[in-house]
Design an enzyme around this catalytic site. Structure first.
Site, PDB file in Angstrom:
ATOM      1  CD  GLU A   1      -2.980   0.627   2.389  1.00 57.93           C
ATOM      2  OE1 GLU A   1      -2.852  -0.328   3.182  1.00 57.93           O
ATOM      3  OE2 GLU A   1      -3.727   1.592   2.584  1.00 57.93           O
TER       4      GLU A   1
ATOM      5  NE  ARG B   1       2.622  -8.345  10.135  1.00 51.13           N
ATOM      6  CZ  ARG B   1       2.086  -7.539   9.232  1.00 51.13           C
ATOM      7  NH1 ARG B   1       1.126  -7.977   8.454  1.00 51.13           N
ATOM      8  NH2 ARG B   1       2.495  -6.299   9.105  1.00 51.13           N
TER       9      ARG B   1
ATOM     10  CE  LYS C   1       2.749  -0.083   4.962  1.00 53.91           C
ATOM     11  NZ  LYS C   1       1.642  -0.204   4.028  1.00 53.91           N
TER      12      LYS C   1
HETATM   13  P1  ATP Z   1       0.147  -2.103   8.063  1.00 52.68           P
HETATM   14  O1  ATP Z   1       1.439  -1.717   8.783  1.00 52.68           O
HETATM   15  O2  ATP Z   1      -0.753  -0.957   7.792  1.00 52.68           O
HETATM   16  O3  ATP Z   1      -0.488  -3.350   8.596  1.00 52.68           O
HETATM   17  P2  ATP Z   1       1.098  -3.741   5.983  1.00 52.68           P
HETATM   18  O4  ATP Z   1       2.320  -4.091   6.727  1.00 52.68           O
HETATM   19  O5  ATP Z   1       0.011  -4.716   5.799  1.00 52.68           O
HETATM   20  O6  ATP Z   1       0.528  -2.435   6.597  1.00 52.68           O
HETATM   21  P3  ATP Z   1       1.260  -3.465   3.101  1.00 52.68           P
HETATM   22  O7  ATP Z   1       1.780  -2.334   2.320  1.00 52.68           O
HETATM   23  O8  ATP Z   1      -0.139  -3.859   2.946  1.00 52.68           O
HETATM   24  O9  ATP Z   1       1.576  -3.129   4.595  1.00 52.68           O
HETATM   25  O10 ATP Z   1       2.229  -4.713   2.941  1.00 52.68           O
HETATM   26  C1  ATP Z   1       2.629  -5.277   1.721  1.00 52.68           C
HETATM   27  C2  ATP Z   1       2.871  -6.730   1.937  1.00 52.68           C
HETATM   28  O11 ATP Z   1       3.884  -6.938   2.927  1.00 52.68           O
HETATM   29  C3  ATP Z   1       1.637  -7.444   2.436  1.00 52.68           C
HETATM   30  O12 ATP Z   1       1.514  -8.636   1.707  1.00 52.68           O
HETATM   31  C4  ATP Z   1       1.922  -7.693   3.889  1.00 52.68           C
HETATM   32  O13 ATP Z   1       1.251  -8.827   4.327  1.00 52.68           O
HETATM   33  C5  ATP Z   1       3.427  -7.883   3.881  1.00 52.68           C
HETATM   34  N1  ATP Z   1       4.043  -7.610   5.177  1.00 52.68           N
HETATM   35  C6  ATP Z   1       3.996  -6.480   5.889  1.00 52.68           C
HETATM   36  N2  ATP Z   1       4.658  -6.590   7.048  1.00 52.68           N
HETATM   37  C7  ATP Z   1       5.171  -7.843   7.092  1.00 52.68           C
HETATM   38  C8  ATP Z   1       5.967  -8.589   8.023  1.00 52.68           C
HETATM   39  N3  ATP Z   1       6.385  -8.047   9.165  1.00 52.68           N
HETATM   40  N4  ATP Z   1       6.302  -9.847   7.713  1.00 52.68           N
HETATM   41  C9  ATP Z   1       5.908 -10.383   6.547  1.00 52.68           C
HETATM   42  N5  ATP Z   1       5.163  -9.760   5.640  1.00 52.68           N
HETATM   43  C10 ATP Z   1       4.779  -8.502   5.887  1.00 52.68           C
HETATM   44 MG    MG Z   2      -1.828  -4.222   4.382  1.00 54.26          MG
END
Ligand code: ATP
Ligand code: MG
Length: 545
Positions: free
Chosen positions: A31, A256, A266
């Site tokens: 995003e 994650r 974020k």
């Molecule tokens: P927010 O912090 O708002 O929850 P988000 O981390 O979901 O946002 P996105 O931009 O939607 O942010 O993430 C892009 C991709 O990275 C998504 O597929 C998300 O699942 C993955 N992602 C984000 N953080 C992690 C993490 N700590 N470990 C593994 N994958 C992650």
């Molecule tokens: Mg997200």
């Protein structure tokens, strides 16, 4: 480079073998509302590497269906991060590319009697939704006719209602054990300018509706997402089925990645920047990819770290130390090993000729002769690290310089400390030594053993340098319930001023070195030829004993 191998790879292999799909197509869907952090790197690396390992492709898709926080600044930054890690998306798409098709599919669901316009407020919707123990209550607007719904939805699109006045909901099952299936919202009204479509739309699809549609349109075969989407999968499949999408992508969740002493959300990263606790998203202490890059981390160190952290269906917390380990592994044989003094103490060699400078040949990396050699300067005036000299009588484990003791200077001579010069307050301002001309490095002198080997820098040719030393940004402790903004580690960024040998006239930004007996460093973007600035990426040895 570590090989990626995990349960998703097995699924893909089976799907190819059974003919369920002909090739692998994945997507990385950030995003554009923040800078990417190392957690996102897990998603990015997993998507790109898995597709690559089957000769498949990966799209970059900006998930920009919520205009509230999105911005082109983030779009550009994310593209650069992906390029830095060395990946090449097959296509760059935007969720907003599909607004028209998504709208038409919503109309299709209304016509099939599977979606309705609801006038309940957000609070009412969540109250009516029930919980794990209680079924939901049907909305009084649930049984509107198809004609009425079509008209109301069109009015929504045409800006006839205020934000929150109406939403479009799927008509599924208010008593489903999965709360996501209790008539989820598909579209809401938002009068916010979108960074790409501007004011064209005032209704925006929800993630759960938009994402499966986008995946299907792009021919994604395996839609990988983090674990929190686990109980959204039924809804994902419902959307694909009811919209009658010709391609059927498969959602697979993975755990994650978390790192000890590291904040990886974020929202928190934004707060750190906005409250000026850090100097920006690229502060070398930040876990953002731009921060790690400025700190000096290499793409390979990051990739190997992420791969070694494994991938499973549970969230994992990995020691930050592991990342340092992969950095050392990556740079050990690739970097020149220079001499730097971060906290200088002046040395005067009393028996060396005033005004003379000699140059000694030194291998750039004793473990990799391919990196060549350089000349190291030596004269009457030198600097050593303050902590390499003690005035008190040392015990037998002490392997550095002290009065009456002799040490070897890397690439130079043995020197022996004889006396100290102090200021009026008794602080040491210089140590007087003598050197032994027979002990020159490279001559094979072995008649005496020195009391250790230390680095030095010749004083008249030395280059002034600032050294930035880092520790984790946030202090983590079990019984500390203060907000993370109040738990900033005061030692997270320590500045030292010293010298580095005059290795070259211009040190390039991001050039990396090992400073002997200290650690791996890179040249910061604020570095100038008359005042060099180095960031310590990682110390030579792990701080965990
Ligand atoms: P927010 O912090 O708002 O929850 P988000 O981390 O979901 O946002 P996105 O931009 O939607 O942010 O993430 C892009 C991709 O990275 C998504 O597929 C998300 O699942 C993955 N992602 C984000 N953080 C992690 C993490 N700590 N470990 C593994 N994958 C992650
Ligand atoms: Mg997200």
């Amino acid at each position: 480079m570590e090989e990626i191998s995990n349960f998703i790879k097995t699924i893909m292999k089976n799907d190819l073998e059974s003919g369920k799909c002909k090739s692998i197509m994945t997507r990385f869907p950030p995003e554009p509302n923040a800078y990417l952090h190392i957690g996102h790197a897990r998603a990015m690396i997993t998507n790109f590497e898995l597709a690559q390992s089957f000769g498949g492709k990966t799209n970059l898709r900006f998930d920009d269906t919520n205009p509230a926080k999105e911005d082109t600044e983030f779009v550009e930054a994310i593209k650069k991060d992906i390029e830095w890690l060395g990946y090449h998306p097959a296509n760059v798409f935007y969720g907003s590319d599909y607004f028209e098709q998504t709208y038409e599919l919503a109309v299709k669901l209304i016509k099939k009697g599977l979606a309705y316009v609801c006038d309940l407020s957000q609070e009412e919707i969540s109250k009516y939704r029930g919980d794990l123990h209680n079924p939901g209550i049907e909305s009084p607007y649930r049984n509107r006719s198809v004609e009425e719904n079509l008209e109301l939805f069109e009015n929504m699109k045409n800006g006839k209602y205020a934000e929150g006045e109406k939403v479009l909901r799927a008509k599924i099952d208010m008593s489903s054990p999965n709360i996501n299936m209790r008539d989820p919202v598909l579209y809401r009204i938002l009068y916010i300018k979108h960074h790409r479509t501007q004011d064209k739309w005032c209704i925006y699809p929800m993630y759960d509706f938009a994402h499966p549609i986008q995946d299907a349109i792009e021919g994604i075969t395996h839609s990988l997402c983090s674990l929190e989407y686990d109980n959204h999968r039924v809804l994902y499949d419902w959307v694909i089925e009811k919209c009658e999408m010709p391609n059927v992508p498969q959602q697979i969740e993975f755990g994650r990645l978390n790192i000890t002493n590291t904040i990886m959300s974020k929202r928190y990263l934004r707060e750190l920047v906005q409250s000026c606790k850090v100097i920006g998203y690229d502060d070398p202490r930040m876990p953002t990819l731009v921060g790690l890059k400025r700190r000096g981390y290499t793409p390979d160190a990051i990739k190997n770290f992420v791969k070694a952290s494994g991938l499973s269906r549970v969230n994992s917390t990995i020691e930050g130390e592991m990342l340092e380990h992969f950095l050392r592994e990556d740079l050990k044989l690739k970097t020149n090993r220079l001499m730097a003094v971060t906290d200088p103490l002046k040395i005067i060699i009393d028996n060396y000729e005033e005004g003379k400078i000699e140059y000694v040949d030194a291998l750039n990396n004793a473990e990799n002769e391919e990196l060549g050699s350089r000349k190291v300067a030596f004269s009457k005036y030198l600097y050593i690290e303050k902590e390499d000299f003690i005035l008190e009588k040392p015990n037998k484990h002490y392997k550095r310089l002290a009065l009456g003791l002799e040490v070897r200077l890397y690439h130079a001579y043995f020197i022996k400390a004889n006396s100290v010069e102090t200021d009026s307050e008794g602080n040491i301002i210089a140590v007087h030594c003598t050197y032994d001309p027979q002990t020159k490095s490279g001559t094979g002198f072995n008649e005496r053993k020195p009391n250790g080997t230390i680095q030095f820098v010749e004083a008249t040719t030395a280059r002034k340098a600032q050294f930035n030393l880092f520790e984790p940004l946030i202090i983590e402790s079990e019984d500390d319930d203060r907000s993370f903004l109040d738990r900033i580690n005061p030692n997270s960024w320590v500045i030292r001023n010293g010298f580095v040998e005059n290795y070259k006239p211009h040190f390039e930004e991001l050039e990396r070195f090992q400073f002997i007996r200290d650690g791996y460093y890179t040249v910061d973007k604020d570095s100038q030829d008359d005042k060099l600035v180095f960031n310590r990426i990682a110390p030579l040895k792990s701080s965990i004993k």
